[in-house]
Enzyme design. Structure first.
Site, PDB file in Angstrom:
ATOM      1  N   THR A  41     -37.809  -7.607 -18.653  1.00  0.00           N
ATOM      2  CA  THR A  41     -38.822  -8.390 -18.811  1.00  0.00           C
ATOM      3  C   THR A  41     -40.062  -7.736 -19.249  1.00  0.00           C
ATOM      4  O   THR A  41     -41.054  -8.452 -19.446  1.00  0.00           O
ATOM      5  CB  THR A  41     -39.083  -8.764 -17.227  1.00  0.00           C
ATOM      6  OG1 THR A  41     -39.125  -7.469 -16.359  1.00  0.00           O
ATOM      7  CG2 THR A  41     -38.015  -9.766 -16.909  1.00  0.00           C
ATOM      8  N   TYR A  68     -30.465  11.735 -17.225  1.00  0.00           N
ATOM      9  CA  TYR A  68     -30.591  13.271 -17.006  1.00  0.00           C
ATOM     10  C   TYR A  68     -32.105  13.611 -17.510  1.00  0.00           C
ATOM     11  O   TYR A  68     -31.987  13.723 -18.841  1.00  0.00           O
ATOM     12  CB  TYR A  68     -29.442  14.058 -17.230  1.00  0.00           C
ATOM     13  CG  TYR A  68     -28.319  13.656 -16.423  1.00  0.00           C
ATOM     14  CD1 TYR A  68     -27.868  14.635 -15.489  1.00  0.00           C
ATOM     15  CD2 TYR A  68     -27.452  12.519 -16.606  1.00  0.00           C
ATOM     16  CE1 TYR A  68     -27.036  14.397 -14.430  1.00  0.00           C
ATOM     17  CE2 TYR A  68     -26.417  12.472 -15.566  1.00  0.00           C
ATOM     18  CZ  TYR A  68     -26.082  13.113 -14.552  1.00  0.00           C
ATOM     19  OH  TYR A  68     -25.427  13.118 -13.555  1.00  0.00           O
ATOM     20  N   LEU A  77     -39.958   1.743 -10.284  1.00  0.00           N
ATOM     21  CA  LEU A  77     -40.204   0.381 -10.320  1.00  0.00           C
ATOM     22  C   LEU A  77     -39.213  -0.750 -11.109  1.00  0.00           C
ATOM     23  O   LEU A  77     -39.791  -1.728 -11.227  1.00  0.00           O
ATOM     24  CB  LEU A  77     -41.770   0.149 -11.001  1.00  0.00           C
ATOM     25  CG  LEU A  77     -42.892   0.465 -10.437  1.00  0.00           C
ATOM     26  CD1 LEU A  77     -43.165   1.730  -9.502  1.00  0.00           C
ATOM     27  CD2 LEU A  77     -44.132   0.236 -10.937  1.00  0.00           C
ATOM     28  N   LYS A  95     -27.373  -5.084  -9.302  1.00  0.00           N
ATOM     29  CA  LYS A  95     -27.171  -3.745  -9.793  1.00  0.00           C
ATOM     30  C   LYS A  95     -28.407  -2.998 -10.171  1.00  0.00           C
ATOM     31  O   LYS A  95     -28.265  -1.862  -9.848  1.00  0.00           O
ATOM     32  CB  LYS A  95     -26.354  -3.917 -11.102  1.00  0.00           C
ATOM     33  CG  LYS A  95     -24.920  -4.502 -10.999  1.00  0.00           C
ATOM     34  CD  LYS A  95     -24.265  -4.464 -12.529  1.00  0.00           C
ATOM     35  CE  LYS A  95     -22.905  -5.091 -12.558  1.00  0.00           C
ATOM     36  NZ  LYS A  95     -22.561  -5.451 -13.745  1.00  0.00           N
ATOM     37  N   ALA A 118     -40.477   1.026  -5.092  1.00  0.00           N
ATOM     38  CA  ALA A 118     -41.439  -0.166  -5.363  1.00  0.00           C
ATOM     39  C   ALA A 118     -40.550  -1.230  -4.291  1.00  0.00           C
ATOM     40  O   ALA A 118     -39.627  -2.299  -5.193  1.00  0.00           O
ATOM     41  CB  ALA A 118     -41.596  -0.782  -6.626  1.00  0.00           C
ATOM     42  N   TYR A 149     -32.288 -10.392  -5.069  1.00  0.00           N
ATOM     43  CA  TYR A 149     -33.648  -9.668  -5.250  1.00  0.00           C
ATOM     44  C   TYR A 149     -33.898  -9.221  -3.411  1.00  0.00           C
ATOM     45  O   TYR A 149     -33.793  -7.929  -3.546  1.00  0.00           O
ATOM     46  CB  TYR A 149     -34.907 -10.417  -5.575  1.00  0.00           C
ATOM     47  CG  TYR A 149     -35.955  -9.675  -5.817  1.00  0.00           C
ATOM     48  CD1 TYR A 149     -36.200  -8.734  -6.710  1.00  0.00           C
ATOM     49  CD2 TYR A 149     -37.063  -9.921  -4.964  1.00  0.00           C
ATOM     50  CE1 TYR A 149     -37.649  -8.442  -6.846  1.00  0.00           C
ATOM     51  CE2 TYR A 149     -38.287  -9.457  -4.895  1.00  0.00           C
ATOM     52  CZ  TYR A 149     -38.485  -8.499  -6.019  1.00  0.00           C
ATOM     53  OH  TYR A 149     -39.813  -7.892  -6.073  1.00  0.00           O
TER      54      TYR A 149
HETATM   55  P1  NAD Z   1     -42.030  -6.769 -14.217  1.00  0.00           P
HETATM   56  O1  NAD Z   1     -40.817  -7.500 -14.245  1.00  0.00           O
HETATM   57  O2  NAD Z   1     -43.248  -6.859 -14.948  1.00  0.00           O
HETATM   58  O3  NAD Z   1     -41.571  -4.994 -14.599  1.00  0.00           O
HETATM   59  C1  NAD Z   1     -40.238  -4.688 -14.147  1.00  0.00           C
HETATM   60  C2  NAD Z   1     -39.990  -3.712 -15.303  1.00  0.00           C
HETATM   61  O4  NAD Z   1     -38.660  -3.298 -15.134  1.00  0.00           O
HETATM   62  C3  NAD Z   1     -39.850  -4.470 -16.661  1.00  0.00           C
HETATM   63  O5  NAD Z   1     -40.369  -3.728 -17.629  1.00  0.00           O
HETATM   64  C4  NAD Z   1     -38.229  -4.556 -17.116  1.00  0.00           C
HETATM   65  O6  NAD Z   1     -38.081  -4.455 -18.441  1.00  0.00           O
HETATM   66  C5  NAD Z   1     -38.007  -3.324 -16.377  1.00  0.00           C
HETATM   67  N1  NAD Z   1     -36.514  -3.129 -15.765  1.00  0.00           N
HETATM   68  C6  NAD Z   1     -35.628  -4.428 -15.433  1.00  0.00           C
HETATM   69  N2  NAD Z   1     -34.440  -3.875 -15.308  1.00  0.00           N
HETATM   70  C7  NAD Z   1     -34.334  -2.912 -15.660  1.00  0.00           C
HETATM   71  C8  NAD Z   1     -33.447  -1.907 -15.667  1.00  0.00           C
HETATM   72  N3  NAD Z   1     -32.171  -2.126 -15.199  1.00  0.00           N
HETATM   73  N4  NAD Z   1     -33.453  -0.654 -16.230  1.00  0.00           N
HETATM   74  C9  NAD Z   1     -34.535  -0.421 -16.783  1.00  0.00           C
HETATM   75  N5  NAD Z   1     -35.940  -1.105 -16.849  1.00  0.00           N
HETATM   76  C10 NAD Z   1     -35.477  -2.340 -16.122  1.00  0.00           C
HETATM   77  O7  NAD Z   1     -42.232  -6.834 -12.497  1.00  0.00           O
HETATM   78  P2  NAD Z   1     -43.601  -6.270 -11.896  1.00  0.00           P
HETATM   79  O8  NAD Z   1     -44.373  -7.124 -11.390  1.00  0.00           O
HETATM   80  O9  NAD Z   1     -44.302  -5.164 -12.702  1.00  0.00           O
HETATM   81  O10 NAD Z   1     -42.734  -5.449 -10.879  1.00  0.00           O
HETATM   82  C11 NAD Z   1     -42.605  -3.761 -10.551  1.00  0.00           C
HETATM   83  C12 NAD Z   1     -41.779  -3.584  -9.686  1.00  0.00           C
HETATM   84  O11 NAD Z   1     -42.655  -3.981  -8.310  1.00  0.00           O
HETATM   85  C13 NAD Z   1     -40.405  -4.419  -8.982  1.00  0.00           C
HETATM   86  O12 NAD Z   1     -39.551  -3.401  -8.593  1.00  0.00           O
HETATM   87  C14 NAD Z   1     -40.813  -5.471  -8.356  1.00  0.00           C
HETATM   88  O13 NAD Z   1     -39.759  -5.554  -7.449  1.00  0.00           O
HETATM   89  C15 NAD Z   1     -41.936  -4.743  -7.582  1.00  0.00           C
HETATM   90  N6  NAD Z   1     -42.803  -5.725  -6.816  1.00  0.00           N
HETATM   91  C16 NAD Z   1     -43.746  -6.589  -7.575  1.00  0.00           C
HETATM   92  C17 NAD Z   1     -44.610  -7.255  -6.953  1.00  0.00           C
HETATM   93  C18 NAD Z   1     -45.558  -8.140  -7.729  1.00  0.00           C
HETATM   94  O14 NAD Z   1     -46.229  -8.913  -7.078  1.00  0.00           O
HETATM   95  N7  NAD Z   1     -45.782  -7.867  -9.111  1.00  0.00           N
HETATM   96  C19 NAD Z   1     -44.298  -7.580  -5.628  1.00  0.00           C
HETATM   97  C20 NAD Z   1     -43.333  -6.950  -4.819  1.00  0.00           C
HETATM   98  C21 NAD Z   1     -42.765  -6.189  -5.566  1.00  0.00           C
HETATM   99  N1  UDP Z   2     -27.536  10.891 -11.185  1.00  0.00           N
HETATM  100  C1  UDP Z   2     -28.266  10.689 -12.422  1.00  0.00           C
HETATM  101  N2  UDP Z   2     -29.214  11.856 -12.911  1.00  0.00           N
HETATM  102  C2  UDP Z   2     -29.347  12.846 -12.321  1.00  0.00           C
HETATM  103  C3  UDP Z   2     -28.157  13.279 -11.125  1.00  0.00           C
HETATM  104  C4  UDP Z   2     -27.381  12.231 -10.608  1.00  0.00           C
HETATM  105  O1  UDP Z   2     -28.382   9.683 -13.032  1.00  0.00           O
HETATM  106  O2  UDP Z   2     -29.829  13.837 -12.598  1.00  0.00           O
HETATM  107  C5  UDP Z   2     -26.662   9.993 -10.956  1.00  0.00           C
HETATM  108  C6  UDP Z   2     -25.345  10.199 -11.020  1.00  0.00           C
HETATM  109  O3  UDP Z   2     -24.621   9.295 -12.007  1.00  0.00           O
HETATM  110  C7  UDP Z   2     -24.670   9.893  -9.495  1.00  0.00           C
HETATM  111  C8  UDP Z   2     -25.904   9.135  -8.756  1.00  0.00           C
HETATM  112  O4  UDP Z   2     -27.018   9.825  -9.272  1.00  0.00           O
HETATM  113  O5  UDP Z   2     -23.718   8.569  -9.746  1.00  0.00           O
HETATM  114  C9  UDP Z   2     -25.863   9.708  -7.481  1.00  0.00           C
HETATM  115  O6  UDP Z   2     -25.870  11.165  -7.355  1.00  0.00           O
HETATM  116  P1  UDP Z   2     -25.459  11.908  -5.905  1.00  0.00           P
HETATM  117  O7  UDP Z   2     -25.679  13.502  -6.508  1.00  0.00           O
HETATM  118  O8  UDP Z   2     -26.154  11.535  -4.991  1.00  0.00           O
HETATM  119  O9  UDP Z   2     -23.884  11.462  -5.885  1.00  0.00           O
HETATM  120  P2  UDP Z   2     -22.767  11.843  -6.614  1.00  0.00           P
HETATM  121  O10 UDP Z   2     -23.255  12.550  -7.959  1.00  0.00           O
HETATM  122  O11 UDP Z   2     -22.014  12.816  -5.643  1.00  0.00           O
HETATM  123  O12 UDP Z   2     -21.994  10.460  -6.940  1.00  0.00           O
END
Ligand code: NAD
Ligand code: UDP
Ligand code: UDP
Length: 330
Positions: A41, A68, A77, A95, A118, A149
């Site tokens: 987004t 890493y 966020l 996820k 966040a 969510y």
């Molecule tokens: P936004 O959608 O503008 O920003 C979210 C960002 O996360 C985007 O840049 C998107 O590309 C990125 N993103 C989404 N899934 C991802 C993934 N799997 N890996 C990497 N990046 C990913 O939303 P925002 O308003 O800036 O919100 C930011 C955070 O604050 C969110 O966690 C949201 O839940 C929280 N939040 C926002 C509000 C609000 O009013 N804006 C209220 C409550 C909570």
């Molecule tokens: N992880 C990561 N970056 C790091 C260390 C861990 O993304 O630098 C991820 C890793 O893939 C793992 C998860 O974080 O699945 C949780 O890590 P943790 O050490 O708590 O648990 P474990 O490795 O035992 O699953």
């Protein structure tokens, strides 16, 4: 050599609305910022002005996969935030919240970084308590359209607290209430962006239900200030802490204010209320006042004016692109 105060800070979701403002503020404070985003987004436009900074790095990455890197602090966020966006691919939303939290907590554990989550007022669901205090456990539907969510964010809070209890991590949980300002996505369906775009285009303003449901809106600069204050609170403070503006108003009031402020000729039309739409929402920010010495300072009309200016620029840019396209096709 890096100065002692200068930290390496990871911002996930850094190309989004809140994340881009946070990256900007952290850079101004002299830190090294690593922005991680999969652009689900968020957009490059939001951070284009930061790309030339030698202290800014951008990494396209999905937080549901391990990451890493070596950092001192993590602001987590990454997550789509508007109902239209998070309901578009609800499985991915859960996820991102849950696997994303696990990966970022695993990273924080490995490198001994402080980590900020966040979270959201949505953890309170359609709240029975009003205003909402942190001690309230919420009223959340686990199987509805907002659940991906709400429950994802609730599970992330659980993970943060358990990494704290089990592994001694330094964590900070912010429960963010509705926030608005420049760089909101123009078509994210959120109320401020919808009403602004409609008002500026002279189109009908779509109020859902009777417009008597309420929200409380915080300007983005105030929110970013709170994020950094929370991150800098001394141990053993973890939150969760409510962050938002307690000034509560109905959606009909919001529509009227935006019409007046933009000088729009738009009329108000009523549309059905979405399922599970919370009835009212207002943060009790006593804890934020005490623990962070923070409360929002931007009056709603000032914030809305600055936001309107942003949307005017967005509309101008859209018009320019469309006329360039027509010229190229002619
Ligand atoms: P936004 O959608 O503008 O920003 C979210 C960002 O996360 C985007 O840049 C998107 O590309 C990125 N993103 C989404 N899934 C991802 C993934 N799997 N890996 C990497 N990046 C990913 O939303 P925002 O308003 O800036 O919100 C930011 C955070 O604050 C969110 O966690 C949201 O839940 C929280 N939040 C926002 C509000 C609000 O009013 N804006 C209220 C409550 C909570
Ligand atoms: N992880 C990561 N970056 C790091 C260390 C861990 O993304 O630098 C991820 C890793 O893939 C793992 C998860 O974080 O699945 C949780 O890590 P943790 O050490 O708590 O648990 P474990 O490795 O035992 O699953
Ligand atoms: N809303 C509205 N018209 C719109 C968009 C939203 O009346 O065009 C209402 C929506 O039903 C909700 C409130 O505005 O009651 C806030 O919606 P938003 O999606 O901005 O945030 P959230 O519901 O997540 O607080």
């Amino acid at each position: 050599m890096r100065e002692a105060f200068r930290k390496r800070i990871l911002v996930t979701g850094g190309a989004g609305f809140l994340g881009s403002h946070l990256c900007e503020r952290l850079l101004t404070q002299g830190h090294d910022v690593l922005c991680v985003d999969n652009f689900y987004t968020g957009t490059k436009d939001n951070i284009a002005h930061l790309l030339d900074s030698p202290n800014f790095e951008l990494l396209r990455h999905d937080v549901t996969f391990p990451l890493y890197v070596e950092v001192d602090e993590i602001y987590n966020l990454a997550c789509p935030a508007s109902p239209i966006h998070y309901q578009h691919d609800p499985v991915q939303t859960t996820k991102t919240s849950v696997h994303g939290a696990i990966n970022m907590l695993g990273l924080a554990k490995r490198v001994h970084a402080k980590i900020f989550q966040a979270s959201t007022s949505e953890v309170y669901g359609d709240a029975h308590a009003h205003p909402q205090q942190e001690a309230y456990w919420g009223n959340v539907n686990p199987i509805g359209p907002r659940s991906c969510y709400d429950e994802g964010k609730r599970c992330a809070e659980t993970l943060f607290m358990d990494y704290r209890r089990q592994h001694g991590l330094s964590i900070k949980i912010a429960r963010i209430f509705n926030t608005y300002g420049p760089r909101m996505h123009p078509s994210d369906g959120r109320v401020i962006s919808n009403f602004m775009m409609q008002a500026l285009a002279g189109e009908p303003i779509t109020v859902y239900g009777e417009g008597t449901q309420t929200r409380s809106f915080c300007y983005v600069d105030d929110m970013v200030d709170a994020f950094i204050r929370l991150m800098n609170t001394p141990e053993p403070f973890t939150g969760p802490v409510n962050l938002g503006n307690p000034h509560e108003l109905s959606m009909l009031d919001v529509a009227r204010r935006i019409i007046a402020l933009t000088g729009s000729s738009s009329e108000i039309v009523f549309k059905p209320l979405p399922m599970d739409d919370p009835w009212h929402r207002q943060p009790d920010i006593s804890l934020a006042r005490d623990a962070l010495g923070w409360s929002p300072v931007t009056p709603l009309d000032d914030g809305l004016r600055r936001t309107a200016q942003h949307f005017r620029e967005v509309i101008d840019a859209m018009k320019m692109r469309s006329s360039q396209r027509s010229r190229a096709m002619a």
